[in-house]
Motif scaffolding. Structure first.
Motif, PDB file in Angstrom:
ATOM      1  N   GLY A  84      50.937  45.387  36.645  1.00 21.39           N
ATOM      2  CA  GLY A  84      50.852  46.495  35.720  1.00 21.39           C
ATOM      3  C   GLY A  84      49.454  47.046  35.503  1.00 21.39           C
ATOM      4  O   GLY A  84      49.292  48.096  34.866  1.00 21.39           O
ATOM      5  N   THR A  85      48.427  46.376  36.029  1.00 12.79           N
ATOM      6  CA  THR A  85      47.057  46.870  35.890  1.00 12.79           C
ATOM      7  C   THR A  85      46.757  47.868  37.011  1.00 12.79           C
ATOM      8  O   THR A  85      47.394  47.847  38.060  1.00 12.79           O
ATOM      9  N   PRO A  86      45.765  48.748  36.800  1.00  9.82           N
ATOM     10  CA  PRO A  86      45.438  49.730  37.841  1.00  9.82           C
ATOM     11  C   PRO A  86      45.057  49.104  39.175  1.00  9.82           C
ATOM     12  O   PRO A  86      45.261  49.726  40.224  1.00  9.82           O
ATOM     13  N   ARG A  87      44.506  47.908  39.128  1.00  9.34           N
ATOM     14  CA  ARG A  87      44.073  47.270  40.380  1.00  9.34           C
ATOM     15  C   ARG A  87      45.003  46.141  40.821  1.00  9.34           C
ATOM     16  O   ARG A  87      44.608  45.250  41.568  1.00  9.34           O
ATOM     17  N   GLU A  88      46.236  46.212  40.377  1.00 10.44           N
ATOM     18  CA  GLU A  88      47.231  45.271  40.890  1.00 10.44           C
ATOM     19  C   GLU A  88      47.304  45.415  42.412  1.00 10.44           C
ATOM     20  O   GLU A  88      47.379  46.509  42.950  1.00 10.44           O
ATOM     21  N   GLY A  89      47.261  44.330  43.118  1.00  3.88           N
ATOM     22  CA  GLY A  89      47.289  44.382  44.571  1.00  3.88           C
ATOM     23  C   GLY A  89      45.915  44.305  45.207  1.00  3.88           C
ATOM     24  O   GLY A  89      45.804  44.185  46.425  1.00  3.88           O
ATOM     25  N   PHE A  90      44.853  44.354  44.379  1.00  2.00           N
ATOM     26  CA  PHE A  90      43.494  44.251  44.911  1.00  2.00           C
ATOM     27  C   PHE A  90      42.965  42.818  44.879  1.00  2.00           C
ATOM     28  O   PHE A  90      41.833  42.580  45.272  1.00  2.00           O
ATOM     29  N   ASP A  91      43.748  41.894  44.395  1.00  2.00           N
ATOM     30  CA  ASP A  91      43.321  40.496  44.316  1.00  2.00           C
ATOM     31  C   ASP A  91      43.532  39.810  45.661  1.00  2.00           C
ATOM     32  O   ASP A  91      44.648  39.443  46.013  1.00  2.00           O
ATOM     33  N   PHE A  92      42.435  39.631  46.392  1.00  2.00           N
ATOM     34  CA  PHE A  92      42.498  38.921  47.668  1.00  2.00           C
ATOM     35  C   PHE A  92      41.854  37.540  47.558  1.00  2.00           C
ATOM     36  O   PHE A  92      41.466  36.954  48.561  1.00  2.00           O
ATOM     37  N   VAL A  93      41.760  37.057  46.310  1.00  2.00           N
ATOM     38  CA  VAL A  93      41.270  35.691  46.074  1.00  2.00           C
ATOM     39  C   VAL A  93      42.458  34.737  46.024  1.00  2.00           C
ATOM     40  O   VAL A  93      42.608  33.869  46.872  1.00  2.00           O
ATOM     41  N   THR A  94      43.333  34.922  45.048  1.00  2.96           N
ATOM     42  CA  THR A  94      44.466  34.002  44.921  1.00  2.96           C
ATOM     43  C   THR A  94      45.431  34.143  46.099  1.00  2.96           C
ATOM     44  O   THR A  94      45.975  33.151  46.578  1.00  2.96           O
ATOM     45  N   THR A  95      45.636  35.379  46.564  1.00  2.00           N
ATOM     46  CA  THR A  95      46.567  35.568  47.680  1.00  2.00           C
ATOM     47  C   THR A  95      46.050  34.889  48.950  1.00  2.00           C
ATOM     48  O   THR A  95      46.818  34.253  49.677  1.00  2.00           O
ATOM     49  N   TYR A  96      44.765  35.007  49.196  1.00  3.63           N
ATOM     50  CA  TYR A  96      44.181  34.378  50.385  1.00  3.63           C
ATOM     51  C   TYR A  96      44.161  32.859  50.252  1.00  3.63           C
ATOM     52  O   TYR A  96      44.588  32.131  51.165  1.00  3.63           O
ATOM     53  N   LEU A  97      43.670  32.361  49.121  1.00  2.67           N
ATOM     54  CA  LEU A  97      43.542  30.911  48.965  1.00  2.67           C
ATOM     55  C   LEU A  97      44.904  30.217  48.916  1.00  2.67           C
ATOM     56  O   LEU A  97      45.033  29.074  49.357  1.00  2.67           O
ATOM     57  N   GLU A  98      45.901  30.889  48.378  1.00  5.59           N
ATOM     58  CA  GLU A  98      47.250  30.314  48.387  1.00  5.59           C
ATOM     59  C   GLU A  98      47.717  30.062  49.817  1.00  5.59           C
ATOM     60  O   GLU A  98      48.340  29.042  50.113  1.00  5.59           O
ATOM     61  N   LYS A  99      47.395  30.993  50.709  1.00  8.41           N
ATOM     62  CA  LYS A  99      47.808  30.845  52.107  1.00  8.41           C
ATOM     63  C   LYS A  99      46.952  29.824  52.841  1.00  8.41           C
ATOM     64  O   LYS A  99      47.476  28.953  53.549  1.00  8.41           O
ATOM     65  N   VAL A 100      45.651  29.910  52.706  1.00  9.67           N
ATOM     66  CA  VAL A 100      44.785  29.038  53.503  1.00  9.67           C
ATOM     67  C   VAL A 100      44.815  27.598  52.996  1.00  9.67           C
ATOM     68  O   VAL A 100      44.833  26.650  53.792  1.00  9.67           O
ATOM     69  N   LEU A 101      44.845  27.413  51.680  1.00 15.42           N
ATOM     70  CA  LEU A 101      44.897  26.055  51.136  1.00 15.42           C
ATOM     71  C   LEU A 101      46.325  25.517  51.136  1.00 15.42           C
ATOM     72  O   LEU A 101      46.564  24.375  51.535  1.00 15.42           O
ATOM     73  N   GLY A 102      47.253  26.341  50.676  1.00 13.31           N
ATOM     74  CA  GLY A 102      48.624  25.862  50.525  1.00 13.31           C
ATOM     75  C   GLY A 102      49.436  25.822  51.803  1.00 13.31           C
ATOM     76  O   GLY A 102      50.256  24.924  51.988  1.00 13.31           O
TER      77      GLY A 102
END
Length: 216
Positions: free
Chosen positions: A144-162
């Protein structure tokens, strides 16, 4: 005795939200598990070299045929992988820089992601190891925030670590950390303070709970 591998990557030695929240987690861990071991790496103060051609090609070269640079690069990567594999739990401070993680943390990941050893193999040595990531960010990036979808920290780390490493990933996310420093964000200070309070409480609770879980 359990071992916690603690990594910080904020470029700021003081006034860093990610450093302060990882410190709260670590304090709770040590209070709950005083006989445990903490291995600490400050990736900003003591950065690793970025992965180079010698370190990459060493893994595909017969050890007897490696150059001196390849031997050194391979030795560094496997020493870091050893350190990760010895850890019973991992704590990472990962502030958002330009929508993604600091390059110092990316360098560490590039070193420890070794195909055939830590990733890309049937029996991942770090599978199930709990990793807590403090993913602080100056603004808001939730639904719901204007920059929803700009977070490449949690999305990236979830994939590389998890996924790539098979670890058990948990995030603590203090948001709006720049509210007190940026005049245009002054109206968000209350929300920023609430987010930080939740992050501090989560860090203390999760540090204590994880130490108790591993000590059991």
């Amino acid at each position: 005795m359990a071992t916690l591998l603690h990594l910080d990557s904020s470029a700021l030695p003081q006034g860093s939200a990610s450093r302060e929240v990882t410190a709260a987690f670590r304090k709770a861990w040590e209070e709950q598990h005083p006989d445990g071991t903490v291995v600490y790496r400050d990736l900003a103060a003591d950065p690793l070299p970025h992965l180079d051609a010698a370190a990459v090609t060493a893994e595909f070269t017969d050890p007897a045929d490696r150059t001196e640079e390849q031997r050194a690069g391979s030795a560094r990567r496997h020493a870091l992988a050893d350190e990760l594999e010895r850890a019973d739990a991992v704590l990472i401070g990962a502030p958002m820089y330009n929508f993604t993680i600091p390059s110092t943390l990316k360098a560490w990941l590039d070193h420890v992601l070794i195909t055939g050893r830590t990733t890309g193999t049937e029996n991942l040595p770090n599978a199930g190891t709990p990793v807590t990531v403090v993913a602080s960010r100056g603004g808001a990036y939730g639904p719901g925030t204007p920059r929803e979808g700009f977070d490449f920290v949690t999305t990236y780390l979830e994939k590389v670590l998890g996924v790539a490493l098979g670890m058990e990933v948990d995030f603590i996310v203090p948001e709006l950390t720049l509210a007190r420093a940026v005049p245009a964000m002054a109206g968000l200070i209350d929300k920023a303070d609430a987010s930080r309070a939740r992050a501090d409480a989560d860090a203390a609770a999760k540090g204590k709970a994880l130490a108790a879980r591993l000590a059991a």
